[in-house]
Design a protein around this motif. Structure first.
Motif, PDB file in Angstrom:
ATOM      1  N   THR A   1      39.746  48.512  46.025  1.00 50.70           N
ATOM      2  CA  THR A   1      39.117  47.598  46.958  1.00 50.70           C
ATOM      3  C   THR A   1      37.624  47.874  46.944  1.00 50.70           C
ATOM      4  OG1 THR A   1      41.078  47.527  48.343  1.00 50.70           O
ATOM      5  CG2 THR A   1      39.014  46.879  49.375  1.00 50.70           C
ATOM      6  N   SER A   2      36.825  46.805  46.824  1.00 50.03           N
ATOM      7  CA  SER A   2      35.368  46.913  46.755  1.00 50.03           C
ATOM      8  C   SER A   2      34.753  46.343  48.024  1.00 50.03           C
ATOM      9  CB  SER A   2      34.826  46.129  45.560  1.00 50.03           C
ATOM     10  OG  SER A   2      35.462  46.542  44.380  1.00 50.03           O
ATOM     11  N   VAL A   3      33.831  47.106  48.606  1.00 46.75           N
ATOM     12  CA  VAL A   3      33.119  46.653  49.796  1.00 46.75           C
ATOM     13  C   VAL A   3      31.624  46.638  49.472  1.00 46.75           C
ATOM     14  CG1 VAL A   3      32.607  47.122  52.221  1.00 46.75           C
ATOM     15  CG2 VAL A   3      34.893  47.628  51.305  1.00 46.75           C
TER      16      VAL A   3
ATOM     17  N   SER B   1      43.906  45.798  38.638  1.00 53.71           N
ATOM     18  CA  SER B   1      44.350  45.684  40.025  1.00 53.71           C
ATOM     19  C   SER B   1      45.707  46.343  40.215  1.00 53.71           C
ATOM     20  CB  SER B   1      44.407  44.212  40.436  1.00 53.71           C
ATOM     21  OG  SER B   1      44.798  44.089  41.783  1.00 53.71           O
TER      22      SER B   1
ATOM     23  N   GLU C   1      39.233  39.672  44.602  1.00 58.18           N
ATOM     24  CA  GLU C   1      39.452  40.837  43.737  1.00 58.18           C
ATOM     25  C   GLU C   1      40.917  41.186  43.501  1.00 58.18           C
ATOM     26  OE1 GLU C   1      37.633  44.468  45.017  1.00 58.18           O
ATOM     27  OE2 GLU C   1      38.442  44.298  47.013  1.00 58.18           O
ATOM     28  N   HIS C   2      41.838  40.797  44.381  1.00 64.63           N
ATOM     29  CA  HIS C   2      43.259  41.087  44.154  1.00 64.63           C
ATOM     30  C   HIS C   2      44.034  39.831  43.746  1.00 64.63           C
ATOM     31  CE1 HIS C   2      42.935  45.230  45.308  1.00 64.63           C
ATOM     32  NE2 HIS C   2      42.242  44.866  46.367  1.00 64.63           N
TER      33      HIS C   2
ATOM     34  N   GLY D   1      40.317  53.399  45.669  1.00 70.39           N
ATOM     35  CA  GLY D   1      41.587  53.037  45.058  1.00 70.39           C
ATOM     36  C   GLY D   1      42.301  54.251  44.520  1.00 70.39           C
TER      37      GLY D   1
END
Length: 108
Positions: free
Chosen positions: A60-62, A54, A17-18, A81
């Motif tokens: 940030t994804s969990v 970004s 994701e980053h 975020g």
């Protein structure tokens, strides 16, 4: 939830994701992504959008859950975020094709 419980292309998406370049490789060449009311078509458009998002939000994804509904992988994730309302639970609807993401829709 661990990444091992996610289908491989979905786990790769969240892991990258980053890293917009690595993230774009999770998609088919003609993939479509719908997020925040906008449609992004093709790897380059998705890569550009994700790089911008970004940098702007640092989100940030969990992943919390993953279910299969009518041929689509549906992941609920907690996203944190630099944006109003953070953190928020979002729904990611992945349609997979030959080991890659063919379409992705992200909604609240």
């Amino acid at each position: 939830m661990t990444s091992s419980t996610l289908p491989a292309p979905v786990a790769a998406y969240f892991a990258a994701e980053h890293n917009p370049e690595a993230l774009s490789r999770c998609f088919t060449p003609h993939a479509v992504m719908k997020d925040d009311g906008h449609l992004h078509e093709g790897r380059e458009a998705i890569k550009s959008f994700m790089a911008e998002a970004s940098a702007k939000y640092g989100a940030t994804s969990v992943p919390i859950t993953c279910d299969r509904e009518e041929g689509v992988e549906v992941v609920r994730a907690k996203v944190s975020g630099n944006f109003p309302g953070s953190p928020i639970d979002l729904s990611y609807r992945f349609r997979l094709e030959r080991g890659l993401i063919a379409s992705l829709e992200i909604t609240a």
